[in-house]
Enzyme design. Structure first.
Site, mmCIF file in Angstrom:
data_model
loop_
_atom_site.group_PDB
_atom_site.id
_atom_site.type_symbol
_atom_site.label_atom_id
_atom_site.label_comp_id
_atom_site.label_asym_id
_atom_site.label_seq_id
_atom_site.Cartn_x
_atom_site.Cartn_y
_atom_site.Cartn_z
ATOM 1 N N ARG A 175 31.707 -35.701 36.248
ATOM 2 C CA ARG A 175 31.528 -36.555 35.077
ATOM 3 C C ARG A 175 32.894 -36.902 34.518
ATOM 4 O O ARG A 175 33.872 -36.183 34.737
ATOM 5 C CB ARG A 175 30.672 -35.847 34.026
ATOM 6 N N ARG A 179 33.679 -40.565 24.805
ATOM 7 C CA ARG A 179 33.064 -40.285 23.501
ATOM 8 C C ARG A 179 32.976 -41.584 22.710
ATOM 9 O O ARG A 179 33.989 -42.274 22.562
ATOM 10 C CB ARG A 179 33.911 -39.290 22.727
ATOM 11 N N GLU A 313 55.471 -31.772 34.431
ATOM 12 C CA GLU A 313 54.586 -31.118 35.401
ATOM 13 C C GLU A 313 54.328 -32.046 36.589
ATOM 14 O O GLU A 313 53.963 -33.198 36.395
ATOM 15 C CB GLU A 313 53.269 -30.792 34.683
ATOM 16 N N ASP A 364 38.506 -20.586 33.470
ATOM 17 C CA ASP A 364 39.259 -20.534 32.231
ATOM 18 C C ASP A 364 39.410 -19.071 31.821
ATOM 19 O O ASP A 364 38.662 -18.203 32.301
ATOM 20 C CB ASP A 364 38.516 -21.318 31.132
HETATM 21 P P1 FDA Z 1 45.571 -14.355 37.483
HETATM 22 O O1 FDA Z 1 46.063 -15.276 38.529
HETATM 23 O O2 FDA Z 1 45.995 -14.596 36.095
HETATM 24 O O3 FDA Z 1 46.000 -12.849 37.877
HETATM 25 C C1 FDA Z 1 45.959 -12.397 39.204
HETATM 26 C C2 FDA Z 1 47.110 -11.423 39.375
HETATM 27 O O4 FDA Z 1 47.002 -10.805 40.656
HETATM 28 C C3 FDA Z 1 48.476 -12.094 39.326
HETATM 29 O O5 FDA Z 1 49.272 -11.497 38.338
HETATM 30 C C4 FDA Z 1 49.031 -11.869 40.719
HETATM 31 O O6 FDA Z 1 50.438 -11.653 40.727
HETATM 32 C C5 FDA Z 1 48.294 -10.617 41.144
HETATM 33 N N1 FDA Z 1 48.241 -10.449 42.603
HETATM 34 C C6 FDA Z 1 47.816 -11.371 43.511
HETATM 35 N N2 FDA Z 1 47.953 -10.876 44.750
HETATM 36 C C7 FDA Z 1 48.462 -9.625 44.638
HETATM 37 C C8 FDA Z 1 48.861 -8.618 45.568
HETATM 38 N N3 FDA Z 1 48.767 -8.802 46.898
HETATM 39 N N4 FDA Z 1 49.361 -7.463 45.102
HETATM 40 C C9 FDA Z 1 49.506 -7.244 43.761
HETATM 41 N N5 FDA Z 1 49.170 -8.180 42.830
HETATM 42 C C10 FDA Z 1 48.644 -9.345 43.270
HETATM 43 N N6 FDA Z 1 42.617 -21.152 31.130
HETATM 44 C C11 FDA Z 1 42.237 -21.453 29.865
HETATM 45 O O7 FDA Z 1 41.310 -20.857 29.353
HETATM 46 N N7 FDA Z 1 42.931 -22.428 29.153
HETATM 47 C C12 FDA Z 1 43.984 -23.105 29.685
HETATM 48 O O8 FDA Z 1 44.561 -23.961 29.019
HETATM 49 C C13 FDA Z 1 44.388 -22.787 31.005
HETATM 50 N N8 FDA Z 1 45.427 -23.422 31.565
HETATM 51 C C14 FDA Z 1 45.761 -23.177 32.871
HETATM 52 C C15 FDA Z 1 46.789 -23.879 33.463
HETATM 53 C C16 FDA Z 1 47.116 -23.653 34.791
HETATM 54 C C17 FDA Z 1 48.222 -24.415 35.433
HETATM 55 C C18 FDA Z 1 46.373 -22.708 35.549
HETATM 56 C C19 FDA Z 1 46.663 -22.481 37.013
HETATM 57 C C20 FDA Z 1 45.368 -21.981 34.957
HETATM 58 C C21 FDA Z 1 45.043 -22.219 33.619
HETATM 59 N N9 FDA Z 1 44.045 -21.490 32.990
HETATM 60 C C22 FDA Z 1 43.676 -21.794 31.704
HETATM 61 C C23 FDA Z 1 43.291 -20.451 33.733
HETATM 62 C C24 FDA Z 1 43.861 -19.043 33.542
HETATM 63 O O9 FDA Z 1 45.158 -18.984 34.059
HETATM 64 C C25 FDA Z 1 42.922 -18.070 34.272
HETATM 65 O O10 FDA Z 1 41.692 -18.015 33.604
HETATM 66 C C26 FDA Z 1 43.432 -16.652 34.354
HETATM 67 O O11 FDA Z 1 44.708 -16.633 34.894
HETATM 68 C C27 FDA Z 1 42.510 -15.854 35.240
HETATM 69 O O12 FDA Z 1 42.930 -14.533 35.314
HETATM 70 P P2 FDA Z 1 42.822 -13.734 36.685
HETATM 71 O O13 FDA Z 1 43.079 -12.330 36.327
HETATM 72 O O14 FDA Z 1 41.583 -14.070 37.389
HETATM 73 O O15 FDA Z 1 43.980 -14.347 37.611
#
Ligand code: FDA
Length: 386
Positions: A175, A179, A313, A364
């Site tokens: 979608r 608005r 970006e 998110d």
């Molecule tokens: P996350 O990626 O944060 O953590 C995973 C961790 O695992 C990392 O620290 C990584 O280093 C670690 N890891 C991976 N492999 C490993 C290994 N082999 N050994 C040890 N450690 C390891 N959300 C929102 O609500 N509002 C927003 O405005 C945004 N904006 C946004 C912008 C951008 C560019 C992105 C990519 C994402 C967002 N998000 C967001 C989403 C938000 O970043 C997301 O919800 C969280 O990071 C999720 O948390 P996780 O713990 O799932 O992953």
């Protein structure tokens, strides 16, 4: 401290599980992360010259309508009353987003009422019938008509995907919100704001527990460190939040991701663009947006008045060495993911996969926290209490 649970990844998913197991069950948790800091992609730090907080992996705005999540996150931080709004510079003119009555009237140099604007967009969208769309371009035109699509969506999306839009699959968008009011608040959630003391203070409070041991700069697949896959699976319960394909040695194929490149600059002005996020939808501009981080915290009177931090970006497909940001989700990816789900089912029942990398889906923050709370209540707590 011997660990009752190993959490791989100190993002919101991993830390939520760790905090619950430590606080609610009184068990010892070791959290490892390959990065040199906690917090995953939500990590932020003050830019050294100005002290302005910069979200290191892209701008993060917290918003949720999930009451248990809101109650939970407020244990660790309070939130400002920031409300996110985005503008877009197209052909030298600034428009409000998401597309709303203000955007439409400015674009068509008109004073349409809501029903007149609705009728106009419906008429323009009829150029393509919704049932006959074969690519993203046709899908977008069937939703909002050609003029708005060409101005705000076509080249922006092509820049995001580095692919002409008529070569992108229609299912990338389901979608395109329009608005028919002048409301340009970006999010519709009940709760919205930014952590008063910044993301890192929030995240560190989650990890700051006598039963949580955080080990940084430690890759789970590095067999020279004690908390590696080979020595832990089957030996200790594990919550894995790294990439699912990497866990299985890419046996089922590498899942594809988009990544972002950030170009950061300190400028000698107190205000560069008057808003936190400005989109650049035109093909003549190589970046997709500019963030000006001071605007996320207008309440911080200690920010300098003569300097600002901007971040441009750029978007592109990720290689294996890049930070994986957004799942591409091609049909091939979806097929691989089914294979990985079967492989997960064959793992010991005390290895849980979670978070955006572990499940290959965009989440998110409130969704990552919410799904971690569910995993804790539905699987992990019953496992430890059986
Ligand atoms: P996350 O990626 O944060 O953590 C995973 C961790 O695992 C990392 O620290 C990584 O280093 C670690 N890891 C991976 N492999 C490993 C290994 N082999 N050994 C040890 N450690 C390891 N959300 C929102 O609500 N509002 C927003 O405005 C945004 N904006 C946004 C912008 C951008 C560019 C992105 C990519 C994402 C967002 N998000 C967001 C989403 C938000 O970043 C997301 O919800 C969280 O990071 C999720 O948390 P996780 O713990 O799932 O992953």
């Amino acid at each position: 401290m011997s660990a009752d649970l190993l959490v791989v990844g100190s993002g919101f998913f991993g830390l939520t599980v760790a905090e619950r197991v430590a606080e609610d069950l009184g068990l010892n948790v070791t959290v490892i992360d390959q990065r040199s800091h906690v917090g995953g992609n939500a990590y932020s730090a003050p830019e050294p010259e100005t002290g302005i907080e910069v979200h290191q992996y892209g701008a993060h705005l917290f918003h949720t309508s999930n009451e248990p999540v809101w109650e939970y996150v407020n244990r660790f931080t309070s939130f400002t009353n920031y409300q996110h709004r985005v503008y877009s510079t197209h052909k030298g003119e600034v428009y409000p987003l998401p597309i709303n009555l203000g955007t439409i009237n400015q674009f068509f140099r008109a004073a349409y009422s809501p029903s007149e604007a609705r009728a106009l967009i419906a008429e323009q969208a009829r150029e393509v019938s919704a049932s006959g769309v074969s690519n993203l371009e046709e899908k977008a035109i069937s939703l909002i008509g050609r003029p708005l699509y060409e101005a705000f969506i076509r080249d922006y999306t092509a820049k995001q995907w580095q692919t002409p839009v008529d070569q992108l699959p229609a299912d990338i968008i389901s979608r395109l919100p329009v608005r028919y009011t002048y409301d340009n608040r970006y999010f519709n959630d009940t709760h919205e704001g930014l952590p008063v003391d910044g993301y890192t203070a929030w995240i560190e409070r989650m990890a700051d527990h006598p039963r949580i041991n955080v080990v940084l700069s430690t890759d789970y697949f590095d067999e020279s460190q004690p908390f590696n896959k080979k020595s832990t699976v089957g030996q200790i319960p594990i919550v894995y939040t790294g990439p699912v394909d990497r866990y299985f040695g890419y046996e089922g194929g590498a899942l594809s991701w988009r990544t972002l490149d950030f170009e950061q600059e300190v400028l000698n002005t107190g205000d560069y663009q008057g808003i936190a996020v400005m989109n650049y939808p035109d093909s003549s501009v190589p970046y997709t947006r500019i963030h000006e981080f001071r605007h996320f915290h207008p309440e911080r009177d200690y920010y300098p008045t003569d300097k600002t931090v901007v971040v441009r970006e750029f978007s592109r497909f990720a290689t294996r060495d890049d930070e994986p940001y957004y799942p591409v989700n091609t049909p091939g990816d979806r097929q691989s993911l089914l294979g990985y789900r079967e492989m997960q089912d064959a793992e010991p029942d005390n290895v849980w996969f979670g978070g955006r990398l572990g499940t290959y889906q965009y989440l998110d923050m409130h969704m990552a926290i919410g799904s971690a709370l569910s995993l804790y209540s539905n699987k992990i707590k019953p496992y430890f209490q059986r």
